[in-house]
Design a protein around this motif. Structure first.
Motif, PDB file in Angstrom:
ATOM      1  N   PHE A 155       0.680  -1.307  -0.002  1.00  0.00           N
ATOM      2  CA  PHE A 155       0.152   0.130   0.444  1.00  0.00           C
ATOM      3  C   PHE A 155       1.202   1.300  -0.064  1.00  0.00           C
ATOM      4  CE2 PHE A 155      -2.211   3.041   2.382  1.00  0.00           C
ATOM      5  CZ  PHE A 155      -3.784   3.533   1.548  1.00  0.00           C
ATOM      6  N   VAL A 156       2.369   1.082   1.256  1.00  0.00           N
ATOM      7  CA  VAL A 156       2.861   2.303   1.180  1.00  0.00           C
ATOM      8  C   VAL A 156       3.961   2.347  -0.472  1.00  0.00           C
ATOM      9  CG1 VAL A 156       4.524   3.492   1.923  1.00  0.00           C
ATOM     10  CG2 VAL A 156       2.675   2.367   3.502  1.00  0.00           C
ATOM     11  N   MET A 157       4.161   1.626  -0.791  1.00  0.00           N
ATOM     12  CA  MET A 157       4.784   1.361  -2.040  1.00  0.00           C
ATOM     13  C   MET A 157       3.892   1.775  -3.550  1.00  0.00           C
ATOM     14  SD  MET A 157       7.472   0.754  -1.519  1.00  0.00           S
ATOM     15  CE  MET A 157       8.700   0.702  -2.950  1.00  0.00           C
ATOM     16  N   THR A 158       2.396   1.867  -2.790  1.00  0.00           N
ATOM     17  CA  THR A 158       1.673   2.248  -4.602  1.00  0.00           C
ATOM     18  C   THR A 158       1.329   4.343  -4.054  1.00  0.00           C
ATOM     19  OG1 THR A 158       0.387  -0.407  -4.130  1.00  0.00           O
ATOM     20  CG2 THR A 158      -0.728   1.790  -5.282  1.00  0.00           C
ATOM     21  N   LEU A 159       1.834   3.568  -3.120  1.00  0.00           N
ATOM     22  CA  LEU A 159       1.524   5.620  -3.141  1.00  0.00           C
ATOM     23  C   LEU A 159       2.007   6.143  -3.340  1.00  0.00           C
ATOM     24  CD1 LEU A 159      -0.131   5.748   0.833  1.00  0.00           C
ATOM     25  CD2 LEU A 159      -1.624   6.216  -1.620  1.00  0.00           C
ATOM     26  N   ILE A 160       3.839   5.465  -3.317  1.00  0.00           N
ATOM     27  CA  ILE A 160       5.064   6.544  -3.305  1.00  0.00           C
ATOM     28  C   ILE A 160       5.260   6.003  -5.205  1.00  0.00           C
ATOM     29  CG2 ILE A 160       7.639   5.987  -2.851  1.00  0.00           C
ATOM     30  CD1 ILE A 160       6.579   5.372  -0.585  1.00  0.00           C
ATOM     31  N   ILE A 161       5.441   5.110  -5.599  1.00  0.00           N
ATOM     32  CA  ILE A 161       5.370   4.751  -6.847  1.00  0.00           C
ATOM     33  C   ILE A 161       4.268   5.357  -7.407  1.00  0.00           C
ATOM     34  CG2 ILE A 161       4.807   3.543  -8.884  1.00  0.00           C
ATOM     35  CD1 ILE A 161       6.344   1.356  -7.257  1.00  0.00           C
ATOM     36  N   SER A 162       3.024   5.838  -7.419  1.00  0.00           N
ATOM     37  CA  SER A 162       2.031   6.853  -7.489  1.00  0.00           C
ATOM     38  C   SER A 162       2.794   8.364  -7.871  1.00  0.00           C
ATOM     39  CB  SER A 162       0.583   6.837  -7.448  1.00  0.00           C
ATOM     40  OG  SER A 162       0.488   5.489  -7.141  1.00  0.00           O
ATOM     41  N   PHE A 163       2.968   8.421  -6.753  1.00  0.00           N
ATOM     42  CA  PHE A 163       3.753   9.912  -6.742  1.00  0.00           C
ATOM     43  C   PHE A 163       4.942  10.421  -7.852  1.00  0.00           C
ATOM     44  CE2 PHE A 163       6.631  12.710  -4.628  1.00  0.00           C
ATOM     45  CZ  PHE A 163       6.643  13.548  -4.903  1.00  0.00           C
ATOM     46  N   ILE A 164       5.556   8.559  -7.328  1.00  0.00           N
ATOM     47  CA  ILE A 164       6.741   9.539  -8.434  1.00  0.00           C
ATOM     48  C   ILE A 164       6.162   9.113  -9.775  1.00  0.00           C
ATOM     49  CG2 ILE A 164       8.883   7.597  -9.277  1.00  0.00           C
ATOM     50  CD1 ILE A 164       9.287   6.571  -7.259  1.00  0.00           C
ATOM     51  N   ASN A 165       4.751   8.404 -10.829  1.00  0.00           N
ATOM     52  CA  ASN A 165       4.727   8.896 -11.087  1.00  0.00           C
ATOM     53  C   ASN A 165       3.919  10.116 -12.096  1.00  0.00           C
ATOM     54  OD1 ASN A 165       5.258   6.167 -12.653  1.00  0.00           O
ATOM     55  ND2 ASN A 165       3.215   5.149 -11.734  1.00  0.00           N
ATOM     56  N   GLN A 166       4.087  10.532 -10.876  1.00  0.00           N
ATOM     57  CA  GLN A 166       2.868  12.191 -10.859  1.00  0.00           C
ATOM     58  C   GLN A 166       4.227  12.787 -11.425  1.00  0.00           C
ATOM     59  OE1 GLN A 166       0.194  12.710 -11.814  1.00  0.00           O
ATOM     60  NE2 GLN A 166      -0.556  10.675 -11.823  1.00  0.00           N
ATOM     61  N   VAL A 167       5.430  13.043 -10.418  1.00  0.00           N
ATOM     62  CA  VAL A 167       6.045  14.058 -10.781  1.00  0.00           C
ATOM     63  C   VAL A 167       7.274  13.841 -12.244  1.00  0.00           C
ATOM     64  CG1 VAL A 167       8.670  13.736  -9.605  1.00  0.00           C
ATOM     65  CG2 VAL A 167       7.301  13.620  -8.490  1.00  0.00           C
ATOM     66  N   ASN A 168       7.062  12.082 -12.761  1.00  0.00           N
ATOM     67  CA  ASN A 168       7.460  12.208 -13.761  1.00  0.00           C
ATOM     68  C   ASN A 168       6.615  12.763 -15.165  1.00  0.00           C
ATOM     69  OD1 ASN A 168       9.374  10.824 -15.447  1.00  0.00           O
ATOM     70  ND2 ASN A 168       7.897   9.409 -15.523  1.00  0.00           N
ATOM     71  N   ARG A 169       5.697  13.253 -15.135  1.00  0.00           N
ATOM     72  CA  ARG A 169       4.870  13.450 -16.216  1.00  0.00           C
ATOM     73  C   ARG A 169       4.722  14.842 -15.869  1.00  0.00           C
ATOM     74  NH1 ARG A 169      -0.077   9.303 -13.799  1.00  0.00           N
ATOM     75  NH2 ARG A 169      -0.034   7.862 -15.859  1.00  0.00           N
ATOM     76  N   LYS A 170       5.406  15.757 -14.516  1.00  0.00           N
ATOM     77  CA  LYS A 170       5.166  17.105 -14.661  1.00  0.00           C
ATOM     78  C   LYS A 170       6.372  17.079 -15.125  1.00  0.00           C
ATOM     79  CE  LYS A 170       6.416  20.341 -11.998  1.00  0.00           C
ATOM     80  NZ  LYS A 170       5.673  22.148 -12.340  1.00  0.00           N
ATOM     81  N   TYR A 171       7.390  17.041 -15.133  1.00  0.00           N
ATOM     82  CA  TYR A 171       8.680  17.150 -16.301  1.00  0.00           C
ATOM     83  C   TYR A 171       8.751  16.251 -17.398  1.00  0.00           C
ATOM     84  CZ  TYR A 171       9.866  19.031 -11.901  1.00  0.00           C
ATOM     85  OH  TYR A 171      10.293  19.801 -10.878  1.00  0.00           O
TER      86      TYR A 171
END
Length: 375
Positions: A155-171
């Motif tokens: 669950f925690v890794m899902t949140l972390i990886i979802s966050f990384i995906n959003q940062v990756n989409r931003k840049y």
């Protein structure tokens, strides 16, 4: 002389050509790393318990590692495909929190399914030979605690990886890794192409639609532009009101006249969506654009809010060229320097505007209008 390999450019080209495969590859790598990391932690914990209790060391770590890699692979595929579906079909209708909740629920279901498979299908191969195999097989509480560990961890890794995906989409594709490695920490010089695109008749449209519906109109317009960015090797630098600033590395922008074809690709994208825009807004978006290339400085800026910024006369010139569109009743203006840098091509139809002294500059700049481009 061989060309210097550029990670960002390679990542963007691969994402443009294989968008789903590129995204799945990233997710699979993330989840394999996460699963292997967990298996190492659990194995070290088992070793610690074995030493404390004077038991034999747990065996068959290679099998556990193989299970982790296999699980991470299939977990990454399933969640990657789920992310693609949710982003494509639910992104505009539901909040990010709700989408992450759906992802977490799917993640939980996958964990339950995995534990069932491990306990009733793969137990003899992966776990039975270990020191604690017999206890695990007969003790339901052990499985319950294992489930809690996996549920919390994934669950925690899902949140972390979802966050990384959003940062990756931003840049954008291929930017996050160089950013983390400090590529933009100090100013460096690059040669790039910039296009400033501004919505035509924006004041009239805003008055007719009202500010809320006008914002939706701008959002949809920018979303349609985003749909074709990778096809033309383009990156979004900034959104400023009803203006979007697009940029290319020089080789990517010049290749196959991508920086020219991009503007007409946007027009075609809007034309293909005429029925949607007319039904929802009564207007079809039309943009005016200015294109120029030259040297700029790129650097990571800010503290509370960080971003990658480009500075230099190239941006000012591109912006000033775009501002001439209304005055000369043209949609797409470029500098003579930009045109001279393009591959010789008879398909580009241009019309000279003349040598013009742009606001803030001391020397005149040759300006041309691009009227169209053949296939």
């Amino acid at each position: 002389m061989s060309k210097k390999w550029d990670y960002t450019s390679t990542a963007q080209k691969f994402s443009a050509k294989f968008p789903v495969l590129s995204y799945l590859g990233i997710q699979i790598n993330f989840w394999i790393i996460a699963s292997v990391f967990l298996s190492i932690l659990l194995h070290l914990q088992a070793l610690s318990i074995s030493e404390t209790s004077q038991l034999n060391s747990p065996a068959r770590f290679n099998n556990t590692l193989a299970l982790s890699v296999m699980f991470g692979f299939f977990y990454g595929i399933i969640l990657g495909l789920t992310d693609q579906y949710l982003d494509k079909n639910l992104h505009e209708k539901h909040s990010m929190g709700r989408i992450i909740l759906v992802k977490s629920t799917i993640s939980l279901l996958l964990i339950v399914l995995t534990l069932i498979l491990i306990r009733y299908t793969f137990f003899d191969f992966f776990i039975a030979a270990s020191t604690f195999g017999d206890n695990l097989k007969e003790n339901d509480k052990s499985w319950r605690y294992l489930f809690y560990i996996l549920a919390i961890y994934y669950f925690v890794m899902t949140l972390i990886i979802s966050f990384i995906n959003q940062v990756n989409r931003k840049y954008g594709p291929g930017v996050l890794v160089p950013l983390l490695l400090g590529k933009y920490k100090y100013p460096k010089e690059e040669e790039r192409i910039f296009m400033f695109m501004d919505l035509k008749s924006s004041t009239t449209i805003a008055e007719k639609l009202g500010h809320l519906k006008y914002s939706s109109f701008i959002r949809d317009s920018f979303m349609d532009i985003n749909q074709i960015l990778l096809k033309f090797n383009a990156e979004v630098y900034q959104y400023v009101g009803d203006e979007i600033v697009v940029t290319w590395r020089v080789p990517d922008g010049l290749r196959k006249l991508s920086c020219i074809r991009f503007f007409f690709g946007c027009e075609k994208q809007f034309q293909d969506r005429t029925q949607y825009y007319m039904a929802n807004y009564g207007f079809l978006p039309h943009f005016k654009a200015g294109l120029h290339m030259g040297k700029v400085t790129v650097v990571e800026i800010g503290d509370i809010k960080r971003d990658i910024a480009y500075h230099g006369d190239t941006l000012n010139t591109a912006s000033r060229i775009q501002s001439l569109c209304n005055e000369h009743h043209k949609n797409f203006l470029i500098s003579a320097y930009m045109l001279a840098s393009l591959e010789p091509n008879d398909h580009i139809r241009t019309e000279p505007i003349g040598m013009i002294l742009l606001r803030g500059k001391s020397t005149k700049v040759g300006i041309l209008s691009v009227e169209g481009i053949g296939t």
